[in-house]
Design an enzyme around this catalytic site. Structure first.
Site, PDB file in Angstrom:
ATOM      1  N   GLU A  87      13.069  11.268  24.864  1.00 38.62           N
ATOM      2  CA  GLU A  87      12.374  10.313  23.996  1.00 38.62           C
ATOM      3  C   GLU A  87      13.065  10.172  22.643  1.00 38.62           C
ATOM      4  O   GLU A  87      13.101   9.097  22.069  1.00 38.62           O
ATOM      5  CB  GLU A  87      10.915  10.755  23.831  1.00 38.62           C
ATOM      6  N   ARG A 113       8.409   8.265  15.543  1.00 44.09           N
ATOM      7  CA  ARG A 113       7.573   8.059  16.732  1.00 44.09           C
ATOM      8  C   ARG A 113       6.145   7.791  16.263  1.00 44.09           C
ATOM      9  O   ARG A 113       5.557   8.574  15.528  1.00 44.09           O
ATOM     10  CB  ARG A 113       7.592   9.305  17.591  1.00 44.09           C
ATOM     11  N   HIS A 161       5.664  10.748  34.736  1.00 41.48           N
ATOM     12  CA  HIS A 161       5.931  11.601  33.569  1.00 41.48           C
ATOM     13  C   HIS A 161       4.902  12.730  33.619  1.00 41.48           C
ATOM     14  O   HIS A 161       3.745  12.552  33.254  1.00 41.48           O
ATOM     15  CB  HIS A 161       5.796  10.770  32.284  1.00 41.48           C
ATOM     16  N   LEU A 162       5.331  13.875  34.144  1.00 40.51           N
ATOM     17  CA  LEU A 162       4.388  14.975  34.351  1.00 40.51           C
ATOM     18  C   LEU A 162       4.733  16.116  33.406  1.00 40.51           C
ATOM     19  O   LEU A 162       5.654  16.900  33.665  1.00 40.51           O
ATOM     20  CB  LEU A 162       4.444  15.458  35.808  1.00 40.51           C
ATOM     21  N   ASP A 173      -0.369  26.124  32.177  1.00 39.51           N
ATOM     22  CA  ASP A 173       1.084  26.075  32.342  1.00 39.51           C
ATOM     23  C   ASP A 173       1.451  26.172  33.822  1.00 39.51           C
ATOM     24  O   ASP A 173       1.044  27.116  34.510  1.00 39.51           O
ATOM     25  CB  ASP A 173       1.724  27.223  31.548  1.00 39.51           C
ATOM     26  N   GLY A 202       8.287  18.082  31.533  1.00 41.09           N
ATOM     27  CA  GLY A 202       8.307  19.520  31.870  1.00 41.09           C
ATOM     28  C   GLY A 202       8.046  19.841  33.333  1.00 41.09           C
ATOM     29  O   GLY A 202       8.853  20.523  33.983  1.00 41.09           O
ATOM     30  N   GLU A 251      10.357  17.613  35.909  1.00 41.60           N
ATOM     31  CA  GLU A 251      11.772  18.006  35.964  1.00 41.60           C
ATOM     32  C   GLU A 251      11.968  19.392  36.564  1.00 41.60           C
ATOM     33  O   GLU A 251      13.052  19.720  37.014  1.00 41.60           O
ATOM     34  CB  GLU A 251      12.356  18.009  34.531  1.00 41.60           C
ATOM     35  N   ARG A 295      -6.387  18.139  30.030  1.00 41.14           N
ATOM     36  CA  ARG A 295      -7.220  16.928  30.002  1.00 41.14           C
ATOM     37  C   ARG A 295      -7.710  16.597  31.417  1.00 41.14           C
ATOM     38  O   ARG A 295      -6.960  16.765  32.383  1.00 41.14           O
ATOM     39  CB  ARG A 295      -6.429  15.733  29.463  1.00 41.14           C
ATOM     40  N   HIS A 347       3.246   7.433  26.355  1.00 45.76           N
ATOM     41  CA  HIS A 347       4.549   7.897  26.868  1.00 45.76           C
ATOM     42  C   HIS A 347       5.481   6.718  27.150  1.00 45.76           C
ATOM     43  O   HIS A 347       6.403   6.823  27.962  1.00 45.76           O
ATOM     44  CB  HIS A 347       4.402   8.670  28.214  1.00 45.76           C
ATOM     45  N   LYS A 397       8.459  17.530  14.746  1.00 48.57           N
ATOM     46  CA  LYS A 397       9.712  17.762  15.469  1.00 48.57           C
ATOM     47  C   LYS A 397      10.753  16.807  14.910  1.00 48.57           C
ATOM     48  O   LYS A 397      10.420  15.665  14.583  1.00 48.57           O
ATOM     49  CB  LYS A 397       9.536  17.459  16.964  1.00 48.57           C
ATOM     50  N   ARG A 409       4.085  27.006  35.249  1.00 44.82           N
ATOM     51  CA  ARG A 409       4.844  28.186  35.670  1.00 44.82           C
ATOM     52  C   ARG A 409       3.887  29.258  36.175  1.00 44.82           C
ATOM     53  O   ARG A 409       4.097  29.884  37.215  1.00 44.82           O
ATOM     54  CB  ARG A 409       5.698  28.718  34.526  1.00 44.82           C
ATOM     55  N   ASN A 459       9.092  13.129  14.662  1.00 46.77           N
ATOM     56  CA  ASN A 459       7.896  13.049  15.502  1.00 46.77           C
ATOM     57  C   ASN A 459       6.827  13.924  14.844  1.00 46.77           C
ATOM     58  O   ASN A 459       6.821  15.138  14.986  1.00 46.77           O
ATOM     59  CB  ASN A 459       8.239  13.557  16.905  1.00 46.77           C
ATOM     60  N   ASN A 476       2.663  18.411  29.926  1.00 43.05           N
ATOM     61  CA  ASN A 476       1.330  18.885  29.589  1.00 43.05           C
ATOM     62  C   ASN A 476       0.375  17.693  29.593  1.00 43.05           C
ATOM     63  O   ASN A 476      -0.717  17.743  30.140  1.00 43.05           O
ATOM     64  CB  ASN A 476       1.410  19.534  28.225  1.00 43.05           C
TER      65      ASN A 476
HETATM   66  P1  ADP Z   1       4.345  17.922  26.571  1.00 44.65           P
HETATM   67  O1  ADP Z   1       5.528  17.244  25.902  1.00 44.65           O
HETATM   68  O2  ADP Z   1       3.331  16.986  27.138  1.00 44.65           O
HETATM   69  O3  ADP Z   1       3.743  19.050  25.787  1.00 44.65           O
HETATM   70  P2  ADP Z   1       6.341  18.919  28.429  1.00 44.65           P
HETATM   71  O4  ADP Z   1       6.926  17.704  29.027  1.00 44.65           O
HETATM   72  O5  ADP Z   1       7.147  19.721  27.480  1.00 44.65           O
HETATM   73  O6  ADP Z   1       4.902  18.630  27.864  1.00 44.65           O
HETATM   74  O7  ADP Z   1       5.904  19.862  29.641  1.00 44.65           O
HETATM   75  C1  ADP Z   1       5.347  21.113  29.397  1.00 44.65           C
HETATM   76  C2  ADP Z   1       4.909  21.716  30.717  1.00 44.65           C
HETATM   77  O8  ADP Z   1       6.011  21.749  31.629  1.00 44.65           O
HETATM   78  C3  ADP Z   1       4.483  23.160  30.577  1.00 44.65           C
HETATM   79  O9  ADP Z   1       3.131  23.256  30.254  1.00 44.65           O
HETATM   80  C4  ADP Z   1       4.759  23.701  31.931  1.00 44.65           C
HETATM   81  O10 ADP Z   1       3.562  23.553  32.685  1.00 44.65           O
HETATM   82  C5  ADP Z   1       5.792  22.794  32.547  1.00 44.65           C
HETATM   83  N1  ADP Z   1       7.038  23.503  32.825  1.00 44.65           N
HETATM   84  C6  ADP Z   1       8.042  23.772  31.975  1.00 44.65           C
HETATM   85  N2  ADP Z   1       9.024  24.472  32.597  1.00 44.65           N
HETATM   86  C7  ADP Z   1       8.621  24.657  33.875  1.00 44.65           C
HETATM   87  C8  ADP Z   1       9.169  25.296  35.032  1.00 44.65           C
HETATM   88  N3  ADP Z   1      10.357  25.907  34.989  1.00 44.65           N
HETATM   89  N4  ADP Z   1       8.453  25.255  36.168  1.00 44.65           N
HETATM   90  C9  ADP Z   1       7.258  24.644  36.240  1.00 44.65           C
HETATM   91  N5  ADP Z   1       6.688  24.031  35.186  1.00 44.65           N
HETATM   92  C10 ADP Z   1       7.340  24.027  34.030  1.00 44.65           C
END
Ligand code: ADP
Length: 401
Positions: free
Chosen positions: A385, A91, A208-209, A284, A332, A335, A241, A180, A14, A286, A7, A211
């Site tokens: 993926e 990819r 699919h939530l 983020d 991210g 899940e 975005r 995606h 990656k 978190r 990727n 970044n």
């Molecule tokens: P991408 O592949 O689009 O970069 P990911 O699917 O890896 O994104 O998601 C990244 C996002 O997931 C992070 O920016 C963060 O906001 C969120 N995330 C990851 N772990 C957690 C968690 N434990 N609690 C809440 N949000 C989280």
């Protein structure tokens, strides 16, 4: 059969090596800051510690060389020689209308990917560099292109056309494509399996939530609509975005701030979304969740607005499919964020969906998060993926002579 999944981003790469028959991960890693000072490679063989090494990577070819060296390293490697790598899956972000499914890469495929590069100027050229570098270093190994856009090519015209002069579509292919796709396909299939339903006879919404964030409506195994458009900027509010906005915003911001269109577009891509809404707290979730529970106004505003839009899309996709059997959360945020899922699902009671609050505390694991008697089901289904890319690559290469 061992499949190397690549990727390639503009400054990162990656990779995963997957045993295609057993679907076991053999090793994975990441090259960062390619072409920039301070580049490094990290490598993790399954069951072993992660190894990180700073080393110059002026270009992607050097990066791929380092990946191959890491895989075959005498001490830390996972294969004796490159001959053990039987196929490579790449990819590719944008396939335009040229690709409705994964394909074995040949010169015509490369040309077709080049042709649509103006639709994804940051991604496709990097993807192509990855293909070329692998071809040079592994000339005999078959390679497959797996497109982010392919799964969405089943969208009907009424879903993919913009309300623009038709000639923009006819001449320039300006339309909605969606992204995606590998994830939406993987998660929707898995959802049908978990429900014990025929994939070709059910209605699934995949959120699919991450970044980047997108939603899709999958009916009878086909994507009917998805939230991203010509580029990944359209649709949901994302990490940085803006998602869908009135295009007039761009002109007004230019007038008010004296910025150029390019500068405004940069803000819409990199400084908007929940980051912008939170007044620069964070992109983020978190950090935003911490702020949400501490009632920090910017964090509350960002999360509430984000969830409102997810809820609104779900409602519209129920209408698109004339019903829904299941709603899935992945990536991210999907899940890992019980509060995001709760704020969305609590507003879908009218569908006959009841959240199981205890089950909803799950992080990063497959689980049904609706109650047993909920008419519409809700699930957390971690996306994969890379595995989906390895599956397509295996399917296309296993019978090659
Ligand atoms: P991408 O592949 O689009 O970069 P990911 O699917 O890896 O994104 O998601 C990244 C996002 O997931 C992070 O920016 C963060 O906001 C969120 N995330 C990851 N772990 C957690 C968690 N434990 N609690 C809440 N949000 C989280």
């Amino acid at each position: 059969m061992k499949v190397l999944v690549i990727n390639c981003g503009s400054s990162s790469l990656k990779f995963q090596l997957i045993d295609a028959e057993s679907e076991q991960l053999i090793a994975k890693g990441l090259c960062e800051r390619i072409g920039i000072e301070g580049s490094r490679i990290s490598f993790t063989a399954t069951g072993k510690d992660k190894i990180t090494r700073e080393t110059p990577m002026p270009d992607h070819k050097t990066a791929i060389n380092l990946v191959l060296a890491a895989l075959t390293d005498k001490e830390h490697g996972v294969v004796k020689s490159l001959d053990e790598i039987n196929a490579v899956g790449h990819r590719i972000v944008h396939g335009g209308e040229n690709f409705t499914k994964s394909v074995i890469i040949d010169e015509d495929v490369i040309k077709a990917i080049e042709e649509v590069s103006d639709l994804a100027p940051l991604h496709n050229p990097a993807n192509l560099i990855g293909i070329r570098a692998c071809q040079e270093l592994m000339p005999k190994v078959p390679m497959v292109a797996v497109f982010d856009t392919a799964f969405h090519q089943t969208m009907p015209e009424e879903a993919y056309l913009y309300g623009l002069p038709y000639e923009y579509y006819a001449k320039y292919k300006i339309r909605r494509y969606g992204f995606h796709g590998t994830s939406h396909s993987y998660v929707s299939k898995r959802c049908a399996e978990i429900m014990g339903k025929d994939y070709n006879d059910c209605k699934i919404i995949v959120c699919h939530l991450g970044n980047g964030a997108s939603i899709s409506a999958v009916k009878d195994g086909k994507c009917m609509d998805t939230s991203m458009g010509l580029t990944p900027l359209e649709g949901l509010i994302m990490g940085t975005r803006c998602g869908s906005i009135d295009p007039s915003v761009i002109e007004l911001v230019e007038q008010k701030t004296q910025m150029t269109t390019k500068q405004v577009m940069n803000i819409l891509n990199k400084e908007s979304g929940v980051y912008g809404l939170s007044d620069d707290i964070s992109s983020d979730f978190r950090d935003l969740e911490d702020g949400y529970f501490a009632k920090v106004p910017g964090a509350v505003r960002a999360i509430d607005t984000f969830c409102y839009h997810v809820m609104k899309y779900i409602g519209s996709y129920v209408a698109v499919m004339n019903g829904v059997d299941a709603i899935c959360f992945t990536a991210g945020v999907g899940e890992n964020s019980p509060i995001v899922r709760k704020l969305v699902l609590d507003r879908l009671g009218y569908l006959g969906l009841t959240l199981d609050e205890e089950a909803n505390e799950v992080h990063g694991k497959e689980k049904m998060i609706s109650t047993e008697d909920s008419k519409v089901k809700a699930y957390v289904i971690p996306t994969n993926e890379e595995l989906a890319i390895a599956r397509d690559t295996y399917a296309l290469c296993k019978n090659l002579k």
